[in-house]
Design a protein around this motif. Structure first.
Motif, PDB file in Angstrom:
ATOM      1  N   ASP A  15      42.189 110.271 -17.552  1.00 25.78           N
ATOM      2  CA  ASP A  15      41.662 111.185 -18.567  1.00 25.78           C
ATOM      3  C   ASP A  15      42.649 112.303 -18.864  1.00 25.78           C
ATOM      4  N   ILE A  16      43.219 112.877 -17.813  1.00 28.84           N
ATOM      5  CA  ILE A  16      44.129 114.005 -17.987  1.00 28.84           C
ATOM      6  C   ILE A  16      45.342 113.608 -18.813  1.00 28.84           C
ATOM      7  N   ILE A  17      45.942 112.472 -18.499  1.00 29.22           N
ATOM      8  CA  ILE A  17      47.205 112.132 -19.169  1.00 29.22           C
ATOM      9  C   ILE A  17      47.041 111.330 -20.459  1.00 29.22           C
ATOM     10  N   ASN A  18      45.851 110.774 -20.682  1.00 29.37           N
ATOM     11  CA  ASN A  18      45.681 109.922 -21.862  1.00 29.37           C
ATOM     12  C   ASN A  18      44.784 110.491 -22.954  1.00 29.37           C
ATOM     13  N   TRP A  42      44.945 119.743 -11.487  1.00 26.51           N
ATOM     14  CA  TRP A  42      45.722 118.736 -12.218  1.00 26.51           C
ATOM     15  C   TRP A  42      45.626 118.945 -13.720  1.00 26.51           C
ATOM     16  N   HIS A  43      44.425 119.313 -14.182  1.00 31.97           N
ATOM     17  CA  HIS A  43      44.261 119.604 -15.618  1.00 31.97           C
ATOM     18  C   HIS A  43      45.187 120.752 -16.025  1.00 31.97           C
ATOM     19  N   GLU A  44      45.175 121.812 -15.254  1.00 33.86           N
ATOM     20  CA  GLU A  44      46.025 122.965 -15.567  1.00 33.86           C
ATOM     21  C   GLU A  44      47.499 122.573 -15.534  1.00 33.86           C
ATOM     22  N   SER A  45      47.900 121.845 -14.504  1.00 31.33           N
ATOM     23  CA  SER A  45      49.293 121.414 -14.382  1.00 31.33           C
ATOM     24  C   SER A  45      49.725 120.603 -15.599  1.00 31.33           C
ATOM     25  N   TYR A  46      48.852 119.701 -16.045  1.00 31.63           N
ATOM     26  CA  TYR A  46      49.226 118.865 -17.187  1.00 31.63           C
ATOM     27  C   TYR A  46      49.318 119.683 -18.477  1.00 31.63           C
ATOM     28  N   ILE A  47      48.419 120.640 -18.639  1.00 30.54           N
ATOM     29  CA  ILE A  47      48.490 121.506 -19.820  1.00 30.54           C
ATOM     30  C   ILE A  47      49.820 122.254 -19.831  1.00 30.54           C
ATOM     31  N   LEU A  48      50.229 122.765 -18.682  1.00 27.42           N
ATOM     32  CA  LEU A  48      51.450 123.567 -18.594  1.00 27.42           C
ATOM     33  C   LEU A  48      52.720 122.732 -18.666  1.00 27.42           C
ATOM     34  N   ASP A  50      53.505 116.554 -17.822  1.00 31.43           N
ATOM     35  CA  ASP A  50      54.269 115.618 -17.011  1.00 31.43           C
ATOM     36  C   ASP A  50      53.329 114.617 -16.330  1.00 31.43           C
ATOM     37  N   PRO A  51      53.136 113.441 -16.935  1.00 28.10           N
ATOM     38  CA  PRO A  51      52.231 112.450 -16.360  1.00 28.10           C
ATOM     39  C   PRO A  51      52.642 112.020 -14.951  1.00 28.10           C
ATOM     40  N   ARG A 103      54.060 113.714 -12.629  1.00 26.08           N
ATOM     41  CA  ARG A 103      53.673 114.756 -11.666  1.00 26.08           C
ATOM     42  C   ARG A 103      52.211 114.571 -11.247  1.00 26.08           C
ATOM     43  N   ILE A 104      51.346 114.330 -12.219  1.00 23.25           N
ATOM     44  CA  ILE A 104      49.924 114.155 -11.942  1.00 23.25           C
ATOM     45  C   ILE A 104      49.703 112.874 -11.134  1.00 23.25           C
ATOM     46  N   LYS A 105      50.359 111.799 -11.537  1.00 18.12           N
ATOM     47  CA  LYS A 105      50.223 110.523 -10.830  1.00 18.12           C
ATOM     48  C   LYS A 105      50.700 110.645  -9.384  1.00 18.12           C
ATOM     49  N   GLN A 106      51.808 111.340  -9.172  1.00 15.16           N
ATOM     50  CA  GLN A 106      52.336 111.499  -7.815  1.00 15.16           C
ATOM     51  C   GLN A 106      51.388 112.309  -6.937  1.00 15.16           C
ATOM     52  N   MET A 107      50.800 113.364  -7.510  1.00 15.55           N
ATOM     53  CA  MET A 107      49.843 114.161  -6.739  1.00 15.55           C
ATOM     54  C   MET A 107      48.632 113.307  -6.356  1.00 15.55           C
TER      55      MET A 107
END
Length: 192
Positions: A94-97, A166-172, A175-176, A178-182
């Motif tokens: 959801d976050i990245i797509n 993760w939502h905040e990180s992706y907004i800032l 970087d997909p 980064r989210i996937k690795q976390m």
């Protein structure tokens, strides 16, 4: 005098929700909303009410449908731990797509502090999410999928905080990877 038109309220709520999701509550104008809903303003006022009443319906619809989907996915999982892993992976997807961030998070930061009704809806949703995750973690622990020293209550809060972060990180960073690795890191920790 404007003529009232009949419309499918559920479809109209979906369209309005997309506007609120994209623009936020404050920036969404009545013109934006009625145009997206394909109705005139008098129909909106006569059936749903004002912008705030419409937003309440939208946020309730969003939280209820989101929770219903999470519960269905959890029930369909092979095991409680697998349900948690699916929830984490669904969150990543959801976050990245999706074009917009989570409507719940957006609403929390935009208006929840100043709106008791919205705060109540979001708190209920947060409590329901916590209960779902906690119950899955407790079952996973009982079935030996988690270590005996794991505290499901603390881990539930932790996972919810991670997903929000993760939502905040992706907004800032947008970087997909980064989210996937976390997510992979957390899933590896849960699976040990």
């Amino acid at each position: 005098m404007a003529r009232n038109v009949e419309f499918n309220e559920e479809e109209a709520i979906e369209k309005a929700m997309e506007v609120f999701w994209e623009k936020g509550y404050s920036a969404a104008s009545m013109r934006d909303l009625t145009t997206a809903m394909k109705i005139n303003s008098s129909s909106l006022y006569n059936t749903i009410g004002d912008k705030h009443a419409l937003f309440v319906k939208c946020i309730k619809h969003y939280t209820q449908s989101h929770m219903e989907l999470a519960r269905k996915r959890a029930q369909a999982a092979r095991s409680p731990l697998n349900a948690i892993i699916n929830l984490l992976n669904d969150s990543v997807n959801d976050i990245i797509n999706k074009a917009n961030s989570c409507m719940i998070i957006k609403t929390t930061f935009e208006i929840a502090n100043d709106d008791e009704e919205i705060l109540g809806i979001l708190k209920y949703n947060g409590d329901s999410t916590y209960q779902l995750i906690d119950s899955l973690l407790q079952k996973a622990k009982q079935q030996g999928e988690l270590a005996a020293d794991v505290e499901p209550a603390i881990l539930s809060d932790y996972l919810i905080s991670l997903i929000t972060g993760w939502h905040e990180s992706y907004i800032l960073h947008q970087d997909p990877q980064r989210i996937k690795q976390m997510a992979k890191f957390v899933i590896r920790q849960l699976s040990q």
